[in-house]
Design an enzyme around this catalytic site. Structure first.
Site, PDB file in Angstrom:
ATOM      1  N   ILE A   1       0.768  -1.094  -0.070  1.00 26.27           N
ATOM      2  CA  ILE A   1       0.204   0.074  -0.182  1.00 26.27           C
ATOM      3  C   ILE A   1       0.678   1.711  -0.182  1.00 26.27           C
ATOM      4  O   ILE A   1       0.675   2.088  -0.931  1.00 26.27           O
ATOM      5  CB  ILE A   1      -1.410  -0.036   1.430  1.00 26.27           C
ATOM      6  CG1 ILE A   1      -2.014  -1.332   1.158  1.00 26.27           C
ATOM      7  CG2 ILE A   1      -2.065   1.058   0.918  1.00 26.27           C
ATOM      8  CD1 ILE A   1      -2.663  -1.218  -0.057  1.00 26.27           C
TER       9      ILE A   1
ATOM     10  N   GLU B   1       5.431   4.941   7.077  1.00 24.97           N
ATOM     11  CA  GLU B   1       5.733   3.714   8.397  1.00 24.97           C
ATOM     12  C   GLU B   1       5.797   2.027   7.643  1.00 24.97           C
ATOM     13  O   GLU B   1       4.148   1.960   8.017  1.00 24.97           O
ATOM     14  CB  GLU B   1       5.386   3.646  10.200  1.00 24.97           C
ATOM     15  CG  GLU B   1       6.222   5.185  10.120  1.00 24.97           C
ATOM     16  CD  GLU B   1       7.752   5.222   9.450  1.00 24.97           C
ATOM     17  OE1 GLU B   1       8.222   4.628  10.511  1.00 24.97           O
ATOM     18  OE2 GLU B   1       8.279   6.587   9.637  1.00 24.97           O
TER      19      GLU B   1
ATOM     20  N   CYS C   1       4.586  -4.968  13.321  1.00 28.87           N
ATOM     21  CA  CYS C   1       5.702  -3.639  12.449  1.00 28.87           C
ATOM     22  C   CYS C   1       7.234  -4.924  12.832  1.00 28.87           C
ATOM     23  O   CYS C   1       7.784  -4.472  11.904  1.00 28.87           O
ATOM     24  CB  CYS C   1       5.050  -2.603  11.488  1.00 28.87           C
ATOM     25  SG  CYS C   1       5.853  -1.726  12.739  1.00 28.87           S
TER      26      CYS C   1
END
Length: 481
Positions: free
Chosen positions: A193, A211, A249
């Site tokens: 994305i 990020e 993440c």
């Protein structure tokens, strides 16, 4: 929705143009309101995080509510210092000119938040944008619908609704938002994305902070940390299963260890998992669930690969109805399998064995640059090699994930794991344009700047650019050529 976005953006630009958001008083008022909002709604926030992700209230406070309050308090306490123009020490060549750098807001900022930490990943970048004096539109994630609805309903009650706005909706809404011109875009999510957002931003040359994520490796040098292995195992377990069930993440993605120690590590991990989540993790109330059926099915597909199935040494049970995947350990899954070539984002821990732990450097270098590298070692040579031979958003020795909570350090990725940085003062800088200001003096002029050109001016400029001021004085006095 197009009309709603147009109207919101127009109102945000009008508010910014009025100069209201540039006021330090306004910024502090908004930061105080964020702290008040979290304090007033702690129970409601914990409820929506449990509804969306099954997060225990303690985990919710640690990773989201407490983090947001700390972030806002830091910004509130430090804002007066952050906004002060920074003086620059100009070279003597420019005397008597003076220079400084001032931080100015970009204008209308778009924040696209993620579902795995829907409160903190919405409010934390907003804190940075507000601190810098911007107006903000938050697109909350549709995958955490209860948290998004809560933010959309609650934020306007506490913050300046003409400057700070929230929009809910799915990918179609994000597509509409990205068709508009923003002064800055901040996104937290997947590299896939991130590429779409970067392409959309390119049309208007909009600056972006992305990020993203990646496969964060953890090196275990058992030779140098043998006396501390209980702490090592606890921290790896907490970094894999203790924060949104690995849906983070910066979660530990896989472990690199010497072959001779792999079985010992596995036998230490098993009781640690049970100490965290009991004999039946599904009923413990301390293990977050997988966010959606789609995400569950992706993880199930990774685990159901025959080569991966054969590598399961602990766990592996699944319940699609309850979106539950048991904490699972793999030993040497095929390196060409999907699970070893995409971010896992779930409660599955591959352990990869090496002949020598020094080989971990080459293994990591063969992969895309991760958001974080974790290494449990006291070997200074190995530390030096990790720092000098690998590239990552951050490196943490002898712990995991704590770098994210430390607002004295920048947080961000490199390469496929992200662009830009934030947290603490770095958030303020992330949402500020640093404008160079230079003020010259009309009292004197440097004739060597101007035509007609000659050999004297050329020599003068050569010495000036080298900052060879003593030789320059001698040259001007005619004492040298």
């Amino acid at each position: 929705m197009d009309e709603t976005v147009d109207q919101s953006l127009r109102e945000m630009r009008e508010t910014f143009a009025s100069g209201r958001t540039r006021s330090v008083k306004w910024r502090k008022t908004q930061l105080e309101a964020i702290i008040e909002m979290v304090k007033d709604n702690e129970d409601k926030m914990c409820d929506v995080l449990f509804q969306d992700l099954g997060k225990h209230s303690t985990e919710a406070f640690r990773d989201e509510l407490g983090f947001v309050m700390r972030s806002a308090t830091t910004a509130l306490n430090c804002l007066d210092k952050w906004v002060v123009p920074k003086k620059s020490n100009l070279p003597l060549l420019f005397y008597p000119s003076t220079g400084k750098v001032i931080s100015e807001p970009y204008g209308a900022v778009l924040v696209l938040s993620s579902w795995n930490f829907p409160i903190s990943l919405s409010l934390d970048p907003m804190i940075g944008a507000i601190s810098a004096g911007n107006t903000v539109l938050l697109k909350a994630s549709e995958l955490s619908p209860n948290a998004s609805a809560f933010l959309a309903k609650t934020i306007p009650s506490y913050l300046d609704s003409k400057a700070i706005k929230v929009i809910e909706g799915g990918p179609d809404v994000a597509t509409i938002l990205l068709k508009h011109q923003w002064d800055k875009i901040f996104f937290t999510g997947s590299p896939k994305i991130g590429k779409i957002i970067m392409a959309a931003a390119a049309e208007y040359l909009t600056p972006v902070t992305l990020e993203l994520g990646g496969k964060c490796p953890t090196i275990v040098d058992h030779h140098s940390v043998s006396k501390d292995m209980k702490s090592v195992v606890k921290r790896i377990s907490g970094g894999k299963w203790g924060s949104c069930s690995g849906q983070a993440c910066i979660s530990v993605d896989y472990v690199l260890v010497e072959q001779s120690f792999a079985s010992s590590l596995i036998e230490m991990l098993k009781p640690m998992i049970r100490s965290f989540f009991g004999e039946n993790p599904k009923e413990s109330g301390c293990l977050s669930r997988i966010v959606t059926k789609k995400h569950f099915q992706r993880l199930a597909r990774l685990l159901n690969d025959p080569g991966v199935q054969a590598s399961i040494v602990y766990g592996g049970s699944m319940d699609e109805e309850k979106l539950y995947i048991e904490p699972t350990i793999l030993l040497n899954p095929p390196l060409d399998s999907e699970i070893m070539n995409e971010e896992i984002f779930g409660p599955i821990l591959p352990i990869i064995t090496l002949r020598d732990i020094q080989e971990s450097i080459g293994f990591i270098k063969s992969k895309p640059k991760p958001l974080a590298i974790y290494a449990f070692t006291k070997d200074e040579n190995l530390k030096t090699r990790i720092l000098s031979e690998t590239s990552s958003g951050s490196v943490t020795f002898n712990d995991v994930m704590i770098q994210y909570m430390c607002d004295a350090l920048p947080f961000g990725g490199v390469g496929e794991s992200g662009i830009g940085r934030y947290h603490g003062k770095y958030s303020f800088e992330c949402f500020s344009h640093e404008k160079a200001i230079m003020e010259g003096s009309l009292a004197a002029d440097l004739e060597a700047r101007y035509p007609p050109w000659n050999s004297f001016k050329l020599t003068f400029l050569r010495l000036a650019f080298r900052e060879a001021y003593f030789k320059l004085v001698l040259f001007i006095l005619g004492l040298t050529k």
